[in-house]
Design a protein around this motif. Structure first.
Motif, PDB file in Angstrom:
ATOM      1  N   ILE A 163      -4.965 -41.634   8.357  1.00 51.60           N
ATOM      2  CA  ILE A 163      -6.396 -41.405   8.156  1.00 51.60           C
ATOM      3  C   ILE A 163      -6.683 -40.192   7.280  1.00 51.60           C
ATOM      4  N   PHE A 226      -9.039 -44.934  16.675  1.00 44.60           N
ATOM      5  CA  PHE A 226     -10.115 -43.983  16.408  1.00 44.60           C
ATOM      6  C   PHE A 226     -10.247 -43.786  14.911  1.00 44.60           C
ATOM      7  N   GLY A 227     -11.242 -43.098  14.507  1.00 44.56           N
ATOM      8  CA  GLY A 227     -11.332 -42.749  13.100  1.00 44.56           C
ATOM      9  C   GLY A 227     -12.406 -43.479  12.324  1.00 44.56           C
ATOM     10  N   ILE A 229     -15.511 -43.764  13.161  1.00 43.99           N
ATOM     11  CA  ILE A 229     -16.718 -42.944  13.199  1.00 43.99           C
ATOM     12  C   ILE A 229     -16.625 -41.819  12.174  1.00 43.99           C
ATOM     13  N   ALA A 230     -15.393 -41.310  11.973  1.00 40.82           N
ATOM     14  CA  ALA A 230     -15.200 -40.264  10.967  1.00 40.82           C
ATOM     15  C   ALA A 230     -15.568 -40.784   9.579  1.00 40.82           C
TER      16      ALA A 230
ATOM     17  N   GLY B 184      -7.123 -38.588  14.790  1.00 45.90           N
ATOM     18  CA  GLY B 184      -8.198 -39.588  14.783  1.00 45.90           C
ATOM     19  C   GLY B 184      -9.335 -39.195  15.700  1.00 45.90           C
ATOM     20  N   ILE B 185      -8.985 -38.745  16.903  1.00 49.06           N
ATOM     21  CA  ILE B 185     -10.009 -38.345  17.876  1.00 49.06           C
ATOM     22  C   ILE B 185     -10.768 -37.127  17.358  1.00 49.06           C
ATOM     23  N   TYR B 187     -11.279 -36.168  14.230  1.00 49.04           N
ATOM     24  CA  TYR B 187     -12.200 -36.538  13.149  1.00 49.04           C
ATOM     25  C   TYR B 187     -13.418 -37.254  13.711  1.00 49.04           C
ATOM     26  N   ASP B 188     -13.202 -38.119  14.690  1.00 48.23           N
ATOM     27  CA  ASP B 188     -14.314 -38.857  15.289  1.00 48.23           C
ATOM     28  C   ASP B 188     -15.264 -37.960  16.054  1.00 48.23           C
TER      29      ASP B 188
END
Lengths: 262, 245
Positions: A163, A226-227, A229-230, B184-185, B187-188
């Motif tokens: 990511i 996840f990611g 939303i980023a 990932g967490i 960034y979210d």
């Protein structure tokens, strides 16, 4: 009757959720500012309407959209839909997942348009800029950014790239745009990244990401799920600055034409 | 009375238009692509009516309650000239609203379940709960600090892009060191922190502050608080990952 009880419960949760905000405001208003809030009755009613609206909104989403949206995200990422078989081949072609990208973009765009906090910021921006920033155009620019971001984010999950390459790449674009876009829009553009993902977008997008990561072999829900939303909070920044650059460029062209005519 | 009704109907229509894209997208994918009928049509129509009504009330209350409240508080603080109290208020507003934020609680719970399944933390209920609570605390702390820095920026008139780009640089450097499973967490977590009630309030606060301080432009200085609130959580969550490692 059952709906009324359900609504009462949702309303109660909404009030509990905003209790910290209310107590902070009351404490500072009474202990520090020590002045009554102007038009307190009107403000109180306004606060009540906001809570009522939010509770109705959440209950409606929970009833109508979330179950359906989540189910669709699961079905669209399932191997039977994409490849027509239950078994997955060893090598996955990212092209096969085109409906996932289209769905990601469409759901990103449409949920952002309905996002209450974005509506709030757009109203304020329109007010502060004296009408120069059109609330609807701003919302469409942000929604386009989210659409591109989520589609790209789903592509990343399918191919399994790390990511941070994407996010850092996005940062570089933001930095370059910051240097050459109209100064006035910069703070608003930065803000628009954070407001896009709240009540409506997060549950649906999270379901899509986790669904993808769970069905594609070799992806782990921990690293890849996840990611999304980023991505949804980075690309609106680029889109809003791009929108401002485009409008500035248009005005520039128009001015040039006017000069030529004279 | 009739005029009010007309305004209300117009607002309802506006909310319906806001919702129309979602309806079209879901209907199109469900009927044309997935080739399936819509389940519980009555439930869906009832739910949609609630959403439209809710959005209308929300926007109505926004202009009546949340915006004036944020602005009047900003003006009161600016008049009082007490920077220390303003900072305390900014921190409380950021921390207090985030720690109880439902979408953050949901994401933290999900993240801890996934972390336990991936053997990053022990698979005991206490370990999972501790991890989720730690995550929430870090994010709330980050948002509190973010609002403080953002308010300080409005007071001092610092240009926003130096701070944000500086923040990006720190995020990029930390990404190099942080463990893979937290990235990932982290960034979210930047995106999920700002709730639907916090955003209007914080925006009104920023714009109100910038309008009541001489020499500040509300457009240039008033916006940007949310931007900080979505940047600092990334750093703090990566820091959390580094500490756990």
């Amino acid at each position: 009757m059952q709906a009324a009880i359900e609504f009462f419960n949702v309303f109660k949760t909404t009030i509990i959720d905003v209790l910290p905000i209310i107590s902070i405001i009351l404490f500072f208003q009474i202990a520090v500012i020590r002045k009554p809030i102007p038009n307190i009755k009107r403000v109180g009613f306004g606060f009540f309407y906001v809570l009522l609206g939010l509770a109705l909104f959440l209950m409606g989403l929970e009833k109508a959209l979330f179950p359906l949206g989540k189910m669709m995200a699961e079905q669209l990422t399932a191997p039977e839909f994409i490849l027509g078989t239950d078994t997955l081949p060893d090598v996955i072609k990212w092209q096969d997942y085109y409906w996932v990208y289209i769905f990601a973009a469409a759901i990103g765009f449409s949920t952002t348009i309905a996002e209450p906090s974005l509506i709030a910021v757009a109203i304020k921006a329109n007010e502060v800029s004296g009408g120069a920033i059109n609330a609807t155009s701003l919302r469409i620019a942000v929604a386009l950014g989210v659409a591109i971001g989520i589609a790209l984010g789903s592509y990343r999950i399918v191919v399994g790239d790390p990511i941070h390459y994407y996010i850092i790449g996005g940062y570089i674009v933001v930095v370059i745009q910051t240097m050459c876009c109209p100064k006035m829009i910069i703070p608003l553009a930065y803000d628009s990244g954070g407001v896009t993902t709240s009540t409506v977008t997060v549950p649906l997008v999270a379901a899509l990401g986790l669904g993808l990561a769970a069905t594609i072999p070799g992806r782990s829900a921990l690293i890849d799920g996840f990611g999304l939303i980023a991505f949804a909070s980075l690309f609106p920044i680029i889109a809003v600055m791009g929108y401002a650059q485009l409008s500035a460029f248009k005005t520039h062209l128009a001015e040039k034409e006017n000069k030529d005519e004279i | 009375m009739q005029k009010q009704l007309f305004v209300f109907l117009k607002a309802l229509l506006g909310s319906f238009k806001d919702l129309l894209p979602i309806i079209l997208v879901i209907a199109f994918f469900q009927l044309v692509i997935l080739n399936q009928p819509l389940p519980n049509v009555m439930d869906i129509i009832f739910g949609l009516a609630l959403v439209v009504l809710g959005l209308t009330f929300f926007i109505y209350g926004l202009e009546m309650g949340l915006f004036p409240l944020g602005e009047s508080m900003a003006q009161a603080f600016a008049k009082k000239g007490n920077v220390a109290w303003l900072m305390v208020f900014a921190f409380c507003l950021g921390f207090g609203t985030t720690v109880a934020e439902p979408s953050l609680i949901a994401v933290a719970a999900e993240a801890s379940r996934v972390a336990a399944a991936g053997n990053v933390i022990e698979q005991t209920p206490t370990a999972i709960k501790d991890y989720a609570n730690g995550l929430r605390f870090m994010v709330a702390l980050a948002v509190g600090i973010a609002i403080v820095v953002g308010v300080l920026r409005i007071l001092k008139g610092w240009p926003i892009h130096y701070l944000i780009i500086g923040g990006y640089v720190i995020v990029v450097i930390m990404t190099g060191f942080a463990p893979d499973w937290i990235i990932g967490i982290a960034y979210d977590s930047g995106g999920v922190t700002t709730s639907t009630i916090t955003v209007p309030l914080v925006t009104a606060l920023g714009v109100g502050l910038a309008s009541s301080i001489k020499g500040r432009n509300p457009m240039l200085d008033g916006f940007g608080l949310i931007a900080f609130a979505s940047l600092t959580p990334m750093m703090f969550v990566m820091l959390y990952g580094l500490i756990l490692n």
